[in-house]
Each structure stands twice: as structure tokens, then as C-alpha cells.
Design a protein around this motif. Sequence first.
Motif, PDB file in Angstrom:
ATOM      1  N   ALA A   1      28.945  53.140  73.554  1.00  0.00           N
ATOM      2  CA  ALA A   1      28.594  54.156  74.010  1.00  0.00           C
ATOM      3  C   ALA A   1      27.628  55.246  73.193  1.00  0.00           C
ATOM      4  N   GLY A   2      27.135  55.965  74.049  1.00  0.00           N
ATOM      5  CA  GLY A   2      26.459  56.520  72.922  1.00  0.00           C
ATOM      6  C   GLY A   2      25.106  55.896  72.054  1.00  0.00           C
ATOM      7  N   THR A   3      24.788  57.113  71.012  1.00  0.00           N
ATOM      8  CA  THR A   3      23.754  56.544  70.873  1.00  0.00           C
ATOM      9  C   THR A   3      23.949  56.552  68.798  1.00  0.00           C
ATOM     10  N   PRO A   4      23.909  55.519  67.583  1.00  0.00           N
ATOM     11  CA  PRO A   4      24.793  55.530  66.382  1.00  0.00           C
ATOM     12  C   PRO A   4      23.409  56.420  65.605  1.00  0.00           C
ATOM     13  N   GLU A   5      24.454  57.121  64.918  1.00  0.00           N
ATOM     14  CA  GLU A   5      23.388  58.253  63.754  1.00  0.00           C
ATOM     15  C   GLU A   5      23.997  57.396  63.030  1.00  0.00           C
ATOM     16  N   TRP A   6      23.070  56.640  61.871  1.00  0.00           N
ATOM     17  CA  TRP A   6      23.352  56.015  60.721  1.00  0.00           C
ATOM     18  C   TRP A   6      22.918  56.681  59.229  1.00  0.00           C
ATOM     19  N   LEU A   7      24.134  56.676  58.530  1.00  0.00           N
ATOM     20  CA  LEU A   7      23.874  57.483  57.465  1.00  0.00           C
ATOM     21  C   LEU A   7      24.359  57.280  56.298  1.00  0.00           C
ATOM     22  N   GLU A   8      24.532  58.127  55.396  1.00  0.00           N
ATOM     23  CA  GLU A   8      24.752  56.761  53.544  1.00  0.00           C
ATOM     24  C   GLU A   8      25.593  55.691  53.221  1.00  0.00           C
ATOM     25  N   PRO A   9      25.252  54.732  52.330  1.00  0.00           N
ATOM     26  CA  PRO A   9      26.160  53.394  52.452  1.00  0.00           C
ATOM     27  C   PRO A   9      27.433  54.052  51.779  1.00  0.00           C
ATOM     28  N   VAL A  10      28.894  53.088  52.652  1.00  0.00           N
ATOM     29  CA  VAL A  10      29.763  52.982  51.612  1.00  0.00           C
ATOM     30  C   VAL A  10      29.500  52.943  50.120  1.00  0.00           C
TER      31      VAL A  10
ATOM     32  N   TRP B   1      33.229  54.260  58.857  1.00  0.00           N
ATOM     33  CA  TRP B   1      32.769  53.057  58.413  1.00  0.00           C
ATOM     34  C   TRP B   1      33.655  51.897  58.386  1.00  0.00           C
ATOM     35  N   HIS B   2      33.411  50.456  58.903  1.00  0.00           N
ATOM     36  CA  HIS B   2      34.121  49.439  59.106  1.00  0.00           C
ATOM     37  C   HIS B   2      33.244  48.454  59.002  1.00  0.00           C
ATOM     38  N   GLY B   3      34.244  47.220  58.224  1.00  0.00           N
ATOM     39  CA  GLY B   3      33.389  46.306  57.055  1.00  0.00           C
ATOM     40  C   GLY B   3      34.552  45.585  56.676  1.00  0.00           C
ATOM     41  N   ALA B   4      34.130  43.620  56.297  1.00  0.00           N
ATOM     42  CA  ALA B   4      35.120  43.088  55.921  1.00  0.00           C
ATOM     43  C   ALA B   4      35.539  43.364  54.928  1.00  0.00           C
ATOM     44  N   ALA B   5      37.687  42.534  53.932  1.00  0.00           N
ATOM     45  CA  ALA B   5      37.908  43.359  52.369  1.00  0.00           C
ATOM     46  C   ALA B   5      36.856  42.491  52.041  1.00  0.00           C
ATOM     47  N   LYS B   6      36.883  42.016  50.623  1.00  0.00           N
ATOM     48  CA  LYS B   6      36.284  41.673  49.402  1.00  0.00           C
ATOM     49  C   LYS B   6      36.678  40.108  49.835  1.00  0.00           C
ATOM     50  N   ASP B   7      37.314  39.871  49.964  1.00  0.00           N
ATOM     51  CA  ASP B   7      38.123  38.171  50.000  1.00  0.00           C
ATOM     52  C   ASP B   7      38.156  37.907  51.720  1.00  0.00           C
ATOM     53  N   SER B   8      37.445  38.025  52.117  1.00  0.00           N
ATOM     54  CA  SER B   8      37.944  37.573  53.808  1.00  0.00           C
ATOM     55  C   SER B   8      36.111  37.973  54.830  1.00  0.00           C
ATOM     56  N   TRP B   9      36.316  36.606  55.603  1.00  0.00           N
ATOM     57  CA  TRP B   9      35.345  37.245  56.618  1.00  0.00           C
ATOM     58  C   TRP B   9      35.832  37.493  57.715  1.00  0.00           C
ATOM     59  N   PHE B  10      35.615  39.200  58.385  1.00  0.00           N
ATOM     60  CA  PHE B  10      36.017  39.662  59.105  1.00  0.00           C
ATOM     61  C   PHE B  10      35.380  39.490  60.939  1.00  0.00           C
TER      62      PHE B  10
ATOM     63  N   CYS C   1      31.167  42.712  53.568  1.00  0.00           N
ATOM     64  CA  CYS C   1      30.376  43.053  54.280  1.00  0.00           C
ATOM     65  C   CYS C   1      30.731  43.841  54.926  1.00  0.00           C
ATOM     66  N   ARG C   2      29.611  45.133  55.055  1.00  0.00           N
ATOM     67  CA  ARG C   2      30.448  46.881  55.399  1.00  0.00           C
ATOM     68  C   ARG C   2      29.269  47.303  56.294  1.00  0.00           C
ATOM     69  N   ASN C   3      29.772  48.378  57.018  1.00  0.00           N
ATOM     70  CA  ASN C   3      28.028  48.698  57.842  1.00  0.00           C
ATOM     71  C   ASN C   3      28.253  50.454  57.339  1.00  0.00           C
ATOM     72  N   ASN C   4      27.261  51.228  57.019  1.00  0.00           N
ATOM     73  CA  ASN C   4      26.757  52.542  56.776  1.00  0.00           C
ATOM     74  C   ASN C   4      27.885  53.290  57.369  1.00  0.00           C
ATOM     75  N   TRP C   5      28.766  54.526  56.610  1.00  0.00           N
ATOM     76  CA  TRP C   5      28.888  55.804  57.453  1.00  0.00           C
ATOM     77  C   TRP C   5      27.955  55.742  58.901  1.00  0.00           C
TER      78      TRP C   5
ATOM     79  N   LEU D   1      34.631  53.745  46.209  1.00  0.00           N
ATOM     80  CA  LEU D   1      35.077  54.028  47.526  1.00  0.00           C
ATOM     81  C   LEU D   1      35.435  52.259  48.227  1.00  0.00           C
ATOM     82  N   TYR D   2      34.617  51.275  48.285  1.00  0.00           N
ATOM     83  CA  TYR D   2      35.335  50.073  48.456  1.00  0.00           C
ATOM     84  C   TYR D   2      36.031  49.020  47.955  1.00  0.00           C
ATOM     85  N   ASP D   3      35.885  49.597  46.741  1.00  0.00           N
ATOM     86  CA  ASP D   3      36.098  48.246  45.159  1.00  0.00           C
ATOM     87  C   ASP D   3      37.490  48.817  45.424  1.00  0.00           C
TER      88      ASP D   3
END
Length: 137
Positions: free
Chosen positions: A118-127, A102-111, A54-58, A131-133
Motif C-alpha cells: 500500500a502507498g507509493t514507492p520511492e525508488w532509490l539507489e541500487p544495492v 531492499w529485497h531479492g534472491a540469494a546469489k545461488d538461488s531463485w526466490f 536478482c535484487r531490487n533497489n533500495w 554489500l550484496y557480495d
Amino acid sequence: MSKNEEVKNGVIFPVGEKNTAYAQYFVGQSYLKSLVADPEVNVGVGNVTFETGCRNNWHIHRNGYQILLVTGGEGWYQEDGKPAQHLEPGDVIVTHDGVKHWHGAAKDSWFEHVAITAGTPEWLEPVSDELYDNLQQ
């Protein structure tokens, strides 16, 4: 069996509920437990738990920042244009205002990490899967 499955029970803070409010900004399943919900405090503090892969978007934090305190498992953090950083318990990440990341778990590990935001998030495209693989420890 995936690594660090004890994270799904909460290492330091409770895991919380499935993160349905932000699910559209994640690839995979995450969980969120708000730790500070005081309207007089202008910062959010939450325990975020990521299932394997699992990972969040940029995203960018506008007019603010984000501090991540890694409490369990293994994961990744990456700022746009820089190499990804492998994360383990005890790591601390500071993301300044306006930095795409972005940030998230490794492919084989919970995280799990505590996010102080603080501030307001601006959500962008998925990773991208590409790139992740291709991330290497």
C-alpha cells in the motif's frame, strides 16, 4: 545449476511475465504476476519471482507499507542500518511506512515472494555489489 530452480515454474502462484515495468529498479531479472487488480481495493498484491542474484533497489513505501510472504527459494531482506536477514519459505516481513529497505534472491538461488503493498514507492539507489557480495548466511 542454481538452487531452487523449481521456483521459475511458480511454487504456489504463477510466475508471470518479465517485470519490464520496474526493470530499471532491479539488478538482474525479475518476473511479476498481479494477483489482485481490483480498483476498489487500495492495496496491490503480486507474486514477484527473482532469478539468482536478482535484487531490487533500495526503496521506501510512502503513506503505506509492504508485507512480504516468502513462498519459494532463498533470498535476502535488509532495512537501512540493520543487518540483512536470510529468507526462506514461510518467512514473513513487514516493512512500515518510510523504512528504507531492499529485497531479492540469494546469489545461488531463485526466490519468490508475494508482496502486499500500500502507498507509493520511492525508488532509490541500487544495492551495491560490495554489500550484496558480502552477505553471509
